[in-house]
Design an enzyme around this catalytic site. Structure first.
Site, short mmCIF file in Angstrom:
data_model
loop_
_atom_site.label_atom_id
_atom_site.label_comp_id
_atom_site.label_asym_id
_atom_site.label_seq_id
_atom_site.Cartn_x
_atom_site.Cartn_y
_atom_site.Cartn_z
CB THR A 160 51.56 24.50 37.92
OG1 THR A 160 52.52 24.65 37.01
CG2 THR A 160 50.38 23.72 37.48
CG HIS A 161 55.70 25.51 39.92
ND1 HIS A 161 56.45 24.81 40.60
CD2 HIS A 161 55.27 24.55 38.92
CE1 HIS A 161 56.40 23.47 40.33
NE2 HIS A 161 55.87 23.52 39.02
CB SER A 282 46.23 54.55 51.57
OG SER A 282 47.35 55.38 52.17
CE LYS A 288 48.46 51.11 48.83
NZ LYS A 288 49.15 50.00 48.86
CD GLU A 295 45.85 43.25 52.68
OE1 GLU A 295 47.22 43.67 52.97
OE2 GLU A 295 45.07 44.39 52.39
CE1 TYR A 322 36.17 19.94 83.72
CE2 TYR A 322 36.85 20.13 86.09
CZ TYR A 322 36.45 20.79 85.07
OH TYR A 322 36.48 21.79 85.02
N1 ARG Z 1 34.09 26.27 85.19
C1 ARG Z 1 34.29 24.57 84.99
C2 ARG Z 1 34.78 24.52 83.67
O1 ARG Z 1 34.86 25.29 82.74
C3 ARG Z 1 33.02 24.09 85.31
C4 ARG Z 1 33.21 22.57 85.68
C5 ARG Z 1 33.88 22.45 87.15
N2 ARG Z 1 33.77 21.08 87.67
C6 ARG Z 1 34.58 20.97 88.76
N3 ARG Z 1 34.71 19.73 89.08
N4 ARG Z 1 35.48 21.77 89.23
O2 ARG Z 1 35.16 23.52 83.16
#
Ligand code: ARG
Length: 463
Positions: A160-161, A282, A288, A295, A322
């Site tokens: 621990t620690h 290295s 090394k 890492e 969208y």
């Molecule tokens: N290339 C667009 C995306 O990756 C696809 C959808 C485009 N739709 C639009 N209404 N312009 O989101």
């Protein structure tokens, strides 16, 4: 009259084509071509459904199907000419379909939009990654189980620690990571169940007036059901965020283990030897052997968690449904997925190859007064001291040993009795590390018997 340079897909209302900078900021084909196979699978499912519903003819559907298969092989064989002017994978494929099969290509987009199309493609892509993530985790857990089994009773210091605390077993330490990666596995499986609803057929945002069958396309694409709300279906990116969330936590686990391997493989510790296959040398210091893989795994969490943060920031504050912002969802997810899979595979390889140094682990286990708690417990159990008093007596004995430059078992009985008169020869029986770990039989404790029980439980779980 429409300008000749305006877009073929939506050029109807445009008099001119886009500025070059507009094209550069708008295009996603440079990265979303990675979803070509998913895009074509989605289109095939959609076309077959349109025909089954009598929305397009069977012959058009057949032409579309064959055209899409041709395009898929062109892409797989590197013969496909991707065009930035065509913006994204969806329009690249559709434009090529027009060249390959002519007029029927124009019927494919009936009752569909790029909004549900991109959500579907991306979901299918992320779902494949969840499957790869699951396999990578299982392989890593199996490698850890192998190490745990081989060294179920090897003693080593528990910390621990990062200060020596109590002796533990190598198997117990390995099994701690099995628990962590096991939780990752359950997160991945949960996320996959939750995300498996099809956006296809949500169309632009409101659904469609065509008599489509969303259950049929959902089935064809391996989804459990269609997403129930079209607005949500096109604007949801939770599935990508859950992937990144699970990936971030897993990368954090990988990073912690990687850090231990870096420490353990140092000349000062020598708890493990990493294999040549997962080390580098290295260019200047001939002696090394560097734990570069560990890492780099330790560092990967930075970009993976960065991707998680980036997508959260893209999505926050977006109104339904969208928005083009959402095109910024992919590159980070692609990068995070690539690096996560690489880190999982590298860790699995390192774990399989590494050799625990049993002697050094045991020597370290016995140093640093690691059995002081066993001594205190003995004073409670045998002499009936309250634990707080026992703690105090033990502390004085540790101070005495430290002053003499020896370990607890090296003190003589007389020296011990000078601190507490009732101590007997019996005490030496609990000062050894083997005894210490063997005695920790509480459920989930470090005793080899407990560890073996957990190994068996995990083997059963993984089948
Ligand atoms: N290339 C667009 C995306 O990756 C696809 C959808 C485009 N739709 C639009 N209404 N312009 O989101």
């Amino acid at each position: 009259m429409t300008d000749q340079t305006s877009n073929k897909m939506w050029g109807g209302r445009f008099a001119a084509g886009p500025d070059a900078i507009m094209e550069a900021i708008n295009a996603s084909i440079g990265f979303d071509k990675r979803m070509a196979a998913q895009d074509i699978a989605g289109s095939r499912a959609h076309a077959a459904m349109l025909a089954a519903q009598g929305i397009i003819s069977d012959s058009d559907a057949e032409a579309i199907r064959e055209g899409l298969l041709t395009i898929l092989s062109e892409i797989e064989e590197g013969r496909f000419a991707f065009s930035t002017a065509l913006e994204d994978i969806h329009m690249n494929v559709e434009a090529r379909l027009k060249e390959v099969i002519g007029e029927p290509a124009g019927r494919l987009h009936t009752g569909r939009s790029r909004n549900d199309q991109v959500a579907t493609d991306f979901k299918l892509w992320v779902r494949d990654q969840l499957d790869a993530f699951e396999s990578g985790l299982i392989a890593l857990i199996q490698a850890l189980l192998g190490q745990a089994e081989a060294g179920a009773d090897w003693v080593m210091p528990g910390f621990t620690h990062l200060q020596t605390a109590q002796p533990v077993t190598w198997g117990h330490h390995m099994m701690a990571y099995v628990e962590m990666f096991g939780r990752d596995l359950s997160r991945v499986r949960d996320a996959r169940v939750r995300m498996n609803e099809s956006p296809l057929g949500a169309a632009a945002l409101a659904g469609t007036s065509f008599p489509i069958d969303r259950h049929m396309t959902a089935d064809a694409l391996g989804f459990d059901r269609p997403a129930a709300n079209s607005l949500d279906a096109v604007s949801d990116r939770d599935f990508a965020l859950e992937f990144l969330g699970a990936a971030s936590i897993c990368a954090m686990h990988l990073s912690r283990f990687a850090e231990e391997l870096v420490i353990w493989s140092s000349a000062q510790f020598r708890f493990v030897a990493l294999s040549d296959r997962f080390s580098t040398g290295s260019s200047i210091m001939p002696q090394k052997k560097n734990p570069d893989a560990a890492e780099l795994i330790r560092a990967k969490v930075g970009r993976i968690f960065g991707a998680n943060t980036a997508l959260m920031m893209v999505m926050k504050g977006l109104p339904l449904t969208y928005s083009k912002d959402m095109q910024e969802d992919k590159e980070q997810v692609f990068d995070a997925a690539d690096n996560l899979m690489l880190a999982l595979a590298a860790m699995e390889g390192m774990v399989r190859d590494m050799t625990g140094n049993r002697e050094n682990l045991a020597a370290a286990a016995g140093s640093g007064f690691s059995t002081a708690t066993d001594l205190a417990d003995w004073l409670v159990r045998v002499l009936g001291l309250p634990f707080r008093d026992a703690h105090h007596v033990t502390g004085s004995l540790v101070a005495m040993a430290e002053a003499k430059g020896c370990d607890l078992p090296d003190l003589t009985l007389e020296q011990m009795q000078s601190v507490h008169n009732d101590i007997t020869q019996d005490v030496f029986g609990v000062l050894g590390v083997e005894n210490s770990v063997n005695s920790r039989m509480s459920y989930g404790g470090t005793a080899p018997e407990q560890v073996r029980g957990q190994i068996a439980r995990w083997k059963g779980l993984l089948g």
